[in-house]
Every structure is written in C-alpha cells, then in structure tokens.
Design a protein around this motif. Structure first.
Motif, mmCIF file in Angstrom:
data_model
loop_
_atom_site.group_PDB
_atom_site.id
_atom_site.type_symbol
_atom_site.label_atom_id
_atom_site.label_comp_id
_atom_site.label_asym_id
_atom_site.label_seq_id
_atom_site.Cartn_x
_atom_site.Cartn_y
_atom_site.Cartn_z
ATOM 1 N N ALA A 145 -7.183 -53.938 -15.727
ATOM 2 C CA ALA A 145 -8.316 -54.457 -14.957
ATOM 3 C C ALA A 145 -8.701 -55.868 -15.413
ATOM 4 O O ALA A 145 -9.007 -56.744 -14.591
ATOM 5 C CB ALA A 145 -9.515 -53.520 -15.104
ATOM 6 N N THR A 146 -8.660 -56.109 -16.718
ATOM 7 C CA THR A 146 -9.016 -57.425 -17.256
ATOM 8 C C THR A 146 -8.004 -58.485 -16.824
ATOM 9 O O THR A 146 -8.377 -59.604 -16.454
ATOM 10 C CB THR A 146 -9.101 -57.369 -18.793
ATOM 11 O OG1 THR A 146 -10.015 -56.332 -19.185
ATOM 12 C CG2 THR A 146 -9.581 -58.697 -19.360
ATOM 13 N N ASN A 147 -6.733 -58.129 -16.873
ATOM 14 C CA ASN A 147 -5.695 -59.076 -16.453
ATOM 15 C C ASN A 147 -5.841 -59.469 -14.992
ATOM 16 O O ASN A 147 -5.668 -60.635 -14.628
ATOM 17 C CB ASN A 147 -4.310 -58.466 -16.689
ATOM 18 C CG ASN A 147 -3.736 -58.850 -18.033
ATOM 19 O OD1 ASN A 147 -3.993 -59.943 -18.533
ATOM 20 N ND2 ASN A 147 -2.989 -57.954 -18.645
ATOM 21 N N LEU A 148 -6.168 -58.505 -14.140
ATOM 22 C CA LEU A 148 -6.400 -58.804 -12.720
ATOM 23 C C LEU A 148 -7.614 -59.720 -12.558
ATOM 24 O O LEU A 148 -7.624 -60.607 -11.702
ATOM 25 C CB LEU A 148 -6.602 -57.499 -11.938
ATOM 26 C CG LEU A 148 -5.363 -56.624 -11.734
ATOM 27 C CD1 LEU A 148 -5.752 -55.302 -11.074
ATOM 28 C CD2 LEU A 148 -4.325 -57.364 -10.877
ATOM 29 N N SER A 149 -8.611 -59.533 -13.388
ATOM 30 C CA SER A 149 -9.843 -60.331 -13.298
ATOM 31 C C SER A 149 -9.610 -61.795 -13.669
ATOM 32 O O SER A 149 -10.343 -62.675 -13.213
ATOM 33 C CB SER A 149 -10.920 -59.737 -14.215
ATOM 34 O OG SER A 149 -11.166 -58.384 -13.910
ATOM 35 N N PHE A 150 -8.593 -62.056 -14.476
ATOM 36 C CA PHE A 150 -8.295 -63.442 -14.849
ATOM 37 C C PHE A 150 -7.849 -64.279 -13.657
ATOM 38 O O PHE A 150 -7.793 -65.510 -13.750
ATOM 39 C CB PHE A 150 -7.214 -63.484 -15.936
ATOM 40 C CG PHE A 150 -7.716 -63.094 -17.307
ATOM 41 C CD1 PHE A 150 -8.999 -63.423 -17.722
ATOM 42 C CD2 PHE A 150 -6.895 -62.388 -18.187
ATOM 43 C CE1 PHE A 150 -9.463 -63.072 -18.976
ATOM 44 C CE2 PHE A 150 -7.349 -62.033 -19.449
ATOM 45 C CZ PHE A 150 -8.638 -62.368 -19.845
ATOM 46 N N ARG A 151 -7.516 -63.636 -12.557
ATOM 47 C CA ARG A 151 -7.072 -64.364 -11.354
ATOM 48 C C ARG A 151 -8.227 -64.805 -10.458
ATOM 49 O O ARG A 151 -8.013 -65.427 -9.423
ATOM 50 C CB ARG A 151 -6.114 -63.482 -10.544
ATOM 51 C CG ARG A 151 -4.869 -63.045 -11.324
ATOM 52 C CD ARG A 151 -3.975 -62.146 -10.494
ATOM 53 N NE ARG A 151 -2.814 -61.686 -11.260
ATOM 54 C CZ ARG A 151 -1.884 -60.863 -10.779
ATOM 55 N NH1 ARG A 151 -1.985 -60.414 -9.525
ATOM 56 N NH2 ARG A 151 -0.851 -60.501 -11.536
ATOM 57 N N LEU A 152 -9.447 -64.472 -10.864
ATOM 58 C CA LEU A 152 -10.606 -64.857 -10.054
ATOM 59 C C LEU A 152 -10.733 -66.378 -9.980
ATOM 60 O O LEU A 152 -10.460 -67.087 -10.945
ATOM 61 C CB LEU A 152 -11.881 -64.253 -10.657
ATOM 62 C CG LEU A 152 -11.994 -62.720 -10.608
ATOM 63 C CD1 LEU A 152 -13.182 -62.243 -11.429
ATOM 64 C CD2 LEU A 152 -12.141 -62.246 -9.153
ATOM 65 N N PRO A 153 -11.180 -66.909 -8.834
ATOM 66 C CA PRO A 153 -11.220 -68.374 -8.625
ATOM 67 C C PRO A 153 -12.462 -69.040 -9.201
ATOM 68 O O PRO A 153 -13.162 -69.791 -8.514
ATOM 69 C CB PRO A 153 -11.194 -68.475 -7.098
ATOM 70 C CG PRO A 153 -11.938 -67.263 -6.640
ATOM 71 C CD PRO A 153 -11.571 -66.169 -7.616
ATOM 72 N N PHE A 154 -12.761 -68.756 -10.479
ATOM 73 C CA PHE A 154 -13.901 -69.389 -11.141
ATOM 74 C C PHE A 154 -13.389 -70.333 -12.229
ATOM 75 O O PHE A 154 -12.191 -70.389 -12.511
ATOM 76 C CB PHE A 154 -14.812 -68.333 -11.776
ATOM 77 C CG PHE A 154 -15.271 -67.256 -10.823
ATOM 78 C CD1 PHE A 154 -15.741 -67.585 -9.546
ATOM 79 C CD2 PHE A 154 -15.239 -65.915 -11.190
ATOM 80 C CE1 PHE A 154 -16.169 -66.604 -8.667
ATOM 81 C CE2 PHE A 154 -15.665 -64.927 -10.322
ATOM 82 C CZ PHE A 154 -16.122 -65.271 -9.042
ATOM 83 N N ASN A 155 -14.307 -71.077 -12.847
ATOM 84 C CA ASN A 155 -13.899 -71.878 -13.998
ATOM 85 C C ASN A 155 -13.582 -70.944 -15.167
ATOM 86 O O ASN A 155 -13.926 -69.755 -15.146
ATOM 87 C CB ASN A 155 -14.984 -72.896 -14.379
ATOM 88 C CG ASN A 155 -16.284 -72.237 -14.818
ATOM 89 O OD1 ASN A 155 -16.309 -71.438 -15.747
ATOM 90 N ND2 ASN A 155 -17.373 -72.558 -14.125
ATOM 91 N N LEU B 10 -15.956 -64.445 -18.929
ATOM 92 C CA LEU B 10 -17.128 -63.576 -19.026
ATOM 93 C C LEU B 10 -17.046 -62.410 -18.039
ATOM 94 O O LEU B 10 -17.326 -61.256 -18.392
ATOM 95 C CB LEU B 10 -18.404 -64.389 -18.789
ATOM 96 C CG LEU B 10 -18.757 -65.420 -19.869
ATOM 97 C CD1 LEU B 10 -19.963 -66.247 -19.441
ATOM 98 C CD2 LEU B 10 -19.031 -64.733 -21.204
ATOM 99 N N VAL B 11 -16.657 -62.715 -16.789
ATOM 100 C CA VAL B 11 -16.536 -61.674 -15.761
ATOM 101 C C VAL B 11 -15.432 -60.688 -16.137
ATOM 102 O O VAL B 11 -15.587 -59.472 -15.989
ATOM 103 C CB VAL B 11 -16.261 -62.304 -14.375
ATOM 104 C CG1 VAL B 11 -15.936 -61.211 -13.355
ATOM 105 C CG2 VAL B 11 -17.449 -63.126 -13.926
ATOM 106 N N ALA B 12 -14.302 -61.204 -16.636
ATOM 107 C CA ALA B 12 -13.179 -60.349 -17.020
ATOM 108 C C ALA B 12 -13.561 -59.397 -18.150
ATOM 109 O O ALA B 12 -13.194 -58.214 -18.135
ATOM 110 C CB ALA B 12 -11.988 -61.207 -17.425
ATOM 111 N N ILE B 13 -14.300 -59.918 -19.130
ATOM 112 C CA ILE B 13 -14.744 -59.063 -20.242
ATOM 113 C C ILE B 13 -15.667 -57.959 -19.739
ATOM 114 O O ILE B 13 -15.537 -56.790 -20.117
ATOM 115 C CB ILE B 13 -15.451 -59.916 -21.321
ATOM 116 C CG1 ILE B 13 -14.444 -60.822 -22.021
ATOM 117 C CG2 ILE B 13 -16.153 -59.018 -22.341
ATOM 118 C CD1 ILE B 13 -15.066 -61.814 -22.984
ATOM 119 N N LEU B 14 -16.592 -58.324 -18.858
ATOM 120 C CA LEU B 14 -17.527 -57.335 -18.300
ATOM 121 C C LEU B 14 -16.789 -56.269 -17.513
ATOM 122 O O LEU B 14 -17.063 -55.065 -17.666
ATOM 123 C CB LEU B 14 -18.551 -58.049 -17.409
ATOM 124 C CG LEU B 14 -19.621 -57.155 -16.767
ATOM 125 C CD1 LEU B 14 -20.441 -56.455 -17.850
ATOM 126 C CD2 LEU B 14 -20.520 -57.973 -15.848
#
Length: 477
Positions: free
Chosen positions: A427-437, A443-447
C-alpha cells in the motif's frame, strides 16, 4: 503474582514512555548533528564511545547481574559489590588517562577528540555511582523511577548537544553534554532511590555473587570483543569517514530494537528469573513477548526501509549520508533477525543456563573476527554488514536451544505482524505514485501504510492493539 504483574506493566509502560520521549529528543539531536557535523567527526564520536565501552566492561565482574538474579540480598552483598566495583572503576580511570597519548597517536585523534575521551572517562566514573540505587529499583521492578532519571539525563544531554552544536562547538558539544548528564544523573538517582554508600568486603558474599556473575560477565566480554573492538578495528582499517557511515546506518537501522526490545529485555530478565519455576506462566510470558515484539518491530523495520531514501532527499544537507543507504538496508535485515535471538538468550540466562549463552557468544565472536576482516578486505565497508547478516541468521539455533527448556510457539506469534507488514509495504509503495510534492507524498504514504497495517491486523487476524493492551492490564495473574 498480581502485585508482580502490576509492577511489570507499570514498568513496561514507563520504559516505553521514556523510550518515546528519548527517541524524539534523540531524533532531533541526530538530525541536527548529522546536518552540522561531517561523517568523519561522527566516526570519531563512535570510536571514542567504543573505547569507553571497553573500560566499562572491566568495571564489573558480573556482580551487579548477580544482585538482580539473587532471590534475597543483604547489606553485606550491597556494600561488597559497591567496594569491588569502585576499586575497579578508579583503577580503570587511571589507566584510561595514562593511555591518552597512545590512543591519540594510534587513531590520530584531534584535540577535541581527546577532550571527548577524557569527558567520557569522567562520566564513566560518575555513572558507576548509580549502580546500587538502580539495582535496588530493578529488583523491586520499579523501572518507572529509573525512567524518570533517564528522562532527566537525556533531556540535559540532548539539549546541551543541540545548542552547543548550533553554536559551532563541534565534538566539544558531546564532551560538555556528557559531564552535565553524568552529574545530574547521580544526584537524581540518589534523591529517588536513597542508598547510603558503604565500604566493606565479605568474602562469602563475594564468592557467592561471583559464582553466577563471572560466567555472566564472561559472556559480556565476548560481546565486547564482538562489538566494540570490531568498531575500533573498522575505524583503523576503513578510517573515520567510513566508520561514520557505518555508525549512521547502524544507528537508524537498529532504532526499533533500541526503542522497543531494549526495554522489553530489561524487564524480561528479572521477570524470567522470578518465574523460572512456574513453566506455564513463563510460556505465556515468552509468547506474549514474541507477539508484541513482532507487532512493533516488523512494521517499523519495513517502514524504515521504504522511507529512508525519501527522508534523505527532504532533510537539508542530508544528502551527505546517501552513500550509507546500502549499509542501512543491510543493517535493517540483520537487526530484524537478531531481535529474535536476544529475548531467548535472556530466557536462558533467567533459567540459569548461562553456559549456553556463553557458548553462543563464543561462536558469534569467533565468526565476527573471522568474517569481518575477510569480507572487509573483499567488499570494503560492506564487509561488516554482510558479517552481521550471517551472524543474525543464527537466531534459529538460539530458539531451538531455548525450546529444550521451555515449550512455546514462535511462528503463530510472528505471522500476523509479518503478513500485515507485507500488505503495508504494498500500500505504501502504491502511495508513492501520488502526484504531490515529495514531502506531502511521503506523509500521505506513511499514513496510508499505518492504516493498512492496523486494518489488516483487525480484519484478517482479529487483533486489536488497544483491546490487547486493555486485556493485558485487566487480566488476572
């Protein structure tokens, strides 16, 4: 038993609070220092600490551990331990100051490095004065009082180091901080746990304490040769810059163990000793320790591996530590493996099987000194972490030996945390693809990772951490 359990729970929670508090201060201090100080200066600090650890070993012949393990102690026992220890300490401090020039020439230490070495020798003497008051509190399983002393010490130490480092004191930041922490620590422990120092020597008491303590301390000698002497060897062979990289990587990789396992093990040893004749209760305690250890250490280690490279990019001037990342990943693996040997070594010691622990330490020490020079020659600074991975994988042998004296389950207590952590990683690895800085993405990935881990435990394994803690607090002996 209810009183013992209550004290154990209070002590455990107190130690975890202290760990969280100290970990926060340590994190801030580590960030500031590794931003302001070079890897070479960090390496000098690590090497100097290892030199003091060598002196620290010879300050005790296992008598402190004997006082904790012994069922009943009297004033003669206490004063005998104090007298013998102080004679050893004073002798070692004198030897330490005498060896100053030799150590300076061998490692080519700068003047600030020598000042730090002298400060640590003084702190070494002052800290020895805390031994008896601390032992008395440990025997009563009143770790919350020891925790208070540690909180005060760590606050003074870290704040002093941070302020002085910002002011440009360099290595001298550590020197003054060590002295301040030592003085305040001694004063505080005697206020909280009053003990009147006394000089006396009882040969029957000494003989009885040493009969357990000497084999116990011999095991510590092997740990010293395996860990601190190898650090000094690496400092000489690789240089202080590479030693700084190794120290930085190892410190971060072992953070979950230092925060979680060190405190658990500190309580488990006296508790194992108290329950050594109650096998059923001992089995439950061992399995609970494995379960809760896995519940925190496995996801914490996986999380560090996933996010450390992102932190290095975010923190100002932290790119200087990027060469240490591969070391960090290797140390994470060895730390996770080794976390499953330490509790069972403590179990064997608590059951009085010190010789088995001793044999393991002989094996690990010999292997360390055989493999480290060979692998360092071949793989340079990667040789040492490769050695630790090989050594830590022998945790299976430790568990096998412990099972000869006590029946317990390991896999079923590790499985929920391991599977939940694997899903957390996905889940964290997928979150790293989010289009944020980068900062917001991290922070979002950790949460998301934390939520995934908690939900997996709850929905698949029916493990509710809050309910488990509540059950532990309310459950009768």
């Amino acid at each position: 038993m209810d009183d013992l359990k209550k004290k154990t729970i209070i002590s455990t929670l107190s130690l975890f609070f202290q760990s969280g508090y100290s970990a926060f201060l340590g994190l801030v201090a580590n960030l500031v220092l590794t931003i302001l100080l070079s890897p070479a200066i960090f390496g000098i600090y690590i090497a100097t600490l290892s030199i003091i650890s060598i002196f620290n070993y010879f300050s005790d012949i296992g008598m402190a551990a004997s006082l904790i393990q012994k069922k009943e102690i009297d004033r003669n026992d206490e004063r005998t331990v104090f007298t013998v220890q102080q004679l050893l300490i004073i002798t070692l401090v004198i030897i330490g100051f005498t060896l100053t020039k030799s150590i300076q020439n061998f490692y080519r230490l700068p003047s600030q490095g020598i000042l730090l070495y002298h400060a640590l020798l003084i702190g070494f003497f002052l800290s020895s004065l805390k031994t008896l008051p601390s032992i008395i509190l440990e025997r009563k399983i009143q770790f919350q009082k020891i925790v208070l002393v540690q909180i005060i010490e760590n606050t003074c130490f870290y704040l002093t180091v941070i302020i002085l480092a910002i002011l440009g004191w360099g290595l001298n930041s550590f020197s003054l901080a060590v002295i301040i922490r030592s003085i305040i620590g001694v004063i505080t422990i005697y206020i909280i746990s009053p003990w009147k120092p006394g000089v006396a020597f009882s040969f029957p008491s000494f003989k009885k304490l040493v009969s357990f303590g000497l084999p116990f301390q011999t095991t510590s000698l092997l740990a010293l040769v395996k860990d601190d002497l190898i650090t000094l060897y690496l400092g000489k062979v690789l240089g202080f810059q590479f030693l700084g990289y190794i120290g930085w990587a190892k410190k971060w990789a072992e953070a979950p163990i230092r925060i979680i396992m060190d405190n658990i093990n500190r309580i488990l040893f006296p508790l194992f000793s108290r329950l050594q004749r109650e096998k059923q209760k001992l089995t439950r305690l061992v399995e609970k320790a494995i379960f809760y250890q896995s519940l925190f250490i496995v996801p914490a280690t996986f999380g560090l591996v996933l996010t450390m490279d992102k932190f290095i990019q975010i923190i100002p001037k932290y790119l200087r530590w990027q060469p240490a990342l591969p070391l960090f990943y290797l140390f994470c693996l060895s730390a996770l493996f080794s976390s499953y040997s330490t509790p069972f070594i403590n179990l064997l010691n608590g059951l009085g099987q010190v010789k088995i622990s001793f044999y393991f330490m002989i094996f690990w020490t010999a292997l360390t000194w055989i493999l480290t020079p060979l692998l360092t020659k071949t793989y340079s600074l990667y040789g040492f972490p490769f050695t630790l991975i090989i050594l830590s994988s022998t945790f299976l042998l430790v568990i096998q030996q412990a099972k000869k004296y006590l029946e317990f389950q390991v896999i079923k207590n590790v499985f929920p945390a391991f599977i939940s952590s694997c899903l957390m990683v996905a889940a964290t690895n997928l979150s790293f693809r989010l289009p944020f800085n980068l900062t917001l993405t991290l922070l979002v990935a950790i949460l998301i990772g934390i939520i995934t881990y908690g939900l997996t435990l709850l929905l698949i394994f029916k493990v509710n951490l809050f309910e488990e803690i509540k059950l532990l607090l309310n459950k009768n002996g």
